[in-house]
Motif scaffolding. Structure first.
Motif, PDB file in Angstrom:
ATOM      1  N   UNK A  20       0.788  -1.235   0.000  1.00  0.00           N
ATOM      2  CA  UNK A  20       0.000   0.000   0.000  1.00  0.00           C
ATOM      3  C   UNK A  20       0.820   1.286   0.000  1.00  0.00           C
ATOM      4  N   UNK A  21       2.086   1.248   0.418  1.00  0.00           N
ATOM      5  CA  UNK A  21       2.837   2.498   0.555  1.00  0.00           C
ATOM      6  C   UNK A  21       3.999   2.560  -0.423  1.00  0.00           C
ATOM      7  N   UNK A  22       4.936   1.651  -0.306  1.00  0.00           N
ATOM      8  CA  UNK A  22       6.109   1.676  -1.176  1.00  0.00           C
ATOM      9  C   UNK A  22       6.584   0.260  -1.440  1.00  0.00           C
ATOM     10  N   UNK A  23       7.111   0.077  -2.639  1.00  0.00           N
ATOM     11  CA  UNK A  23       7.649  -1.225  -3.019  1.00  0.00           C
ATOM     12  C   UNK A  23       9.167  -1.251  -2.920  1.00  0.00           C
ATOM     13  N   UNK A  24       9.753  -0.136  -2.482  1.00  0.00           N
ATOM     14  CA  UNK A  24      11.200  -0.048  -2.355  1.00  0.00           C
ATOM     15  C   UNK A  24      11.651  -0.725  -1.058  1.00  0.00           C
ATOM     16  N   UNK A  25      12.636  -1.596  -1.179  1.00  0.00           N
ATOM     17  CA  UNK A  25      13.062  -2.398  -0.026  1.00  0.00           C
ATOM     18  C   UNK A  25      13.653  -1.514   1.071  1.00  0.00           C
ATOM     19  N   UNK A  26      14.514  -0.573   0.693  1.00  0.00           N
ATOM     20  CA  UNK A  26      15.175   0.269   1.688  1.00  0.00           C
ATOM     21  C   UNK A  26      14.179   1.169   2.402  1.00  0.00           C
ATOM     22  N   UNK A  27      13.256   1.778   1.641  1.00  0.00           N
ATOM     23  CA  UNK A  27      12.255   2.648   2.271  1.00  0.00           C
ATOM     24  C   UNK A  27      11.325   1.858   3.189  1.00  0.00           C
ATOM     25  N   UNK A  28      10.966   0.658   2.755  1.00  0.00           N
ATOM     26  CA  UNK A  28      10.095  -0.183   3.588  1.00  0.00           C
ATOM     27  C   UNK A  28      10.802  -0.579   4.880  1.00  0.00           C
ATOM     28  N   UNK A  29      12.097  -0.878   4.783  1.00  0.00           N
ATOM     29  CA  UNK A  29      12.859  -1.243   5.979  1.00  0.00           C
ATOM     30  C   UNK A  29      12.928  -0.083   6.959  1.00  0.00           C
ATOM     31  N   UNK A  30      13.081   1.142   6.447  1.00  0.00           N
ATOM     32  CA  UNK A  30      13.135   2.311   7.327  1.00  0.00           C
ATOM     33  C   UNK A  30      11.785   2.578   7.985  1.00  0.00           C
ATOM     34  N   UNK A  31      10.702   2.370   7.247  1.00  0.00           N
ATOM     35  CA  UNK A  31       9.373   2.633   7.799  1.00  0.00           C
ATOM     36  C   UNK A  31       8.964   1.601   8.846  1.00  0.00           C
ATOM     37  N   UNK A  32       9.352   0.367   8.644  1.00  0.00           N
ATOM     38  CA  UNK A  32       8.931  -0.711   9.553  1.00  0.00           C
ATOM     39  C   UNK A  32       9.975  -1.053  10.607  1.00  0.00           C
ATOM     40  N   UNK A  33      11.164  -0.440  10.494  1.00  0.00           N
ATOM     41  CA  UNK A  33      12.234  -0.671  11.473  1.00  0.00           C
ATOM     42  C   UNK A  33      12.651  -2.143  11.522  1.00  0.00           C
ATOM     43  N   UNK A  34      12.766  -2.753  10.341  1.00  0.00           N
ATOM     44  CA  UNK A  34      13.281  -4.112  10.229  1.00  0.00           C
ATOM     45  C   UNK A  34      14.431  -4.100   9.233  1.00  0.00           C
ATOM     46  N   UNK A  35      15.152  -5.199   9.149  1.00  0.00           N
ATOM     47  CA  UNK A  35      16.302  -5.261   8.255  1.00  0.00           C
ATOM     48  C   UNK A  35      15.853  -5.384   6.801  1.00  0.00           C
ATOM     49  N   UNK A  36      16.639  -4.853   5.861  1.00  0.00           N
ATOM     50  CA  UNK A  36      16.298  -5.007   4.437  1.00  0.00           C
ATOM     51  C   UNK A  36      16.210  -6.470   4.009  1.00  0.00           C
ATOM     52  N   UNK A  37      16.994  -7.336   4.639  1.00  0.00           N
ATOM     53  CA  UNK A  37      16.934  -8.757   4.286  1.00  0.00           C
ATOM     54  C   UNK A  37      15.556  -9.332   4.591  1.00  0.00           C
ATOM     55  N   UNK A  38      14.978  -8.931   5.735  1.00  0.00           N
ATOM     56  CA  UNK A  38      13.635  -9.403   6.079  1.00  0.00           C
ATOM     57  C   UNK A  38      12.607  -8.897   5.074  1.00  0.00           C
ATOM     58  N   UNK A  39      12.737  -7.628   4.685  1.00  0.00           N
ATOM     59  CA  UNK A  39      11.815  -7.067   3.695  1.00  0.00           C
ATOM     60  C   UNK A  39      11.934  -7.816   2.372  1.00  0.00           C
ATOM     61  N   UNK A  40      13.173  -8.111   1.960  1.00  0.00           N
ATOM     62  CA  UNK A  40      13.386  -8.842   0.711  1.00  0.00           C
ATOM     63  C   UNK A  40      12.770 -10.234   0.772  1.00  0.00           C
ATOM     64  N   UNK A  41      12.903 -10.891   1.918  1.00  0.00           N
ATOM     65  CA  UNK A  41      12.344 -12.232   2.060  1.00  0.00           C
ATOM     66  C   UNK A  41      10.819 -12.201   1.972  1.00  0.00           C
ATOM     67  N   UNK A  42      10.198 -11.216   2.637  1.00  0.00           N
ATOM     68  CA  UNK A  42       8.742 -11.094   2.571  1.00  0.00           C
ATOM     69  C   UNK A  42       8.292 -10.742   1.153  1.00  0.00           C
TER      70      UNK A  42
END
Length: 223
Positions: A20-42
């Motif tokens: 719903x907000x962004x498909x960018x891995x780095x931006x999503x990691x900053x917004x959710x306060x999780x690692x980029x690796x976790x975002x990539x896996x999801x």
């Protein structure tokens, strides 16, 4: 590392942001306060149509199973002087997986097993044994309902018999003359007496008065 419920909440949060907000891995990691690796896996799971929930049975399996833990308890019970390394070797000989001494320490902690310095108790001498046997023979036919046992105990505030932990011998402040009471009581096969509380040190005269007033009264009441 987050607990399982927290991990699931984080994955759902990442999933919502990616959709719903962004498909960018780095931006999503900053917004959710999780690692980029976790975002990539999801993101990969969403792209392939897989569920983002934790797979059942995934993760590292327990090093020791329930059978090994029961064996661990029996080993400690039969030989409590073994070191953690020796316990690990014993378990390995019984068919358990090879584990380290640190793993044994963690498992013992889970079982609430600690290492204690034992209290020493002297053996009965031959004289003690003979005297106890003679006492039993002499009193085997005694009417114990007519026998009263009495005893006393002292209690003191800020007792100096407590043990304190520390790297060096600690000190603590307390009154030079602490409050102290003595409690006296007696029991028999028919019942027990009320407790006699003395708020100061007693001498022989007061002790005799205690015996007269409480012991004799208790014997009369229980007779």
């Amino acid at each position: 590392m987050y607990p399982s419920s927290e991990n699931e909440r984080k994955r759902n949060e990442v999933c919502f942001v990616l959709k719903n907000i962004t498909n960018n891995i780095k931006n999503c990691a900053n917004l959710t306060n999780v690692s980029p690796r976790t975002v990539l896996r999801v993101k990969k799971r969403l792209k392939s149509g897989q569920s983002i929930k934790r797979k059942p049975g995934s993760g590292q399996s327990p090093t020791l199973n329930s059978t090994d833990r029961r064996r661990l308890g029996r080993i400690v019970q039969n030989c409590p002087v073994l070191s953690n390394e020796q316990i690990a070797n014993r378990l390995s000989e019984l068919g358990a997986a090879k584990v380290s001494s640190f793993t044994i320490g963690r498992e013992l902690k889970k079982l609430k097993i600690q290492r204690f310095k034992p209290r020493y108790k002297p053996f009965l001498s031959a004289s003690h044994i003979n005297r106890r046997i003679e006492f039993c023979k002499e009193n085997s036919a005694r009417d114990w309902s007519k026998v009263v046992f009495s005893d006393e105990a002292s209690f003191q505030l800020n007792s100096n018999s407590c043990l304190l932990l520390g790297k060096t011998r600690p000190t603590y402040q307390r009154s030079k003359y602490c409050q102290k009471i003595m409690v006296w009581g007696c029991i028999s096969a028919r019942g027990h007496s009320a407790l006699k509380i003395c708020r100061r040190s007693i001498d022989s005269k007061e002790y005799i008065e205690t015996i007269k007033n409480f012991l004799v009264g208790t014997m009369d009441a229980l007779s």
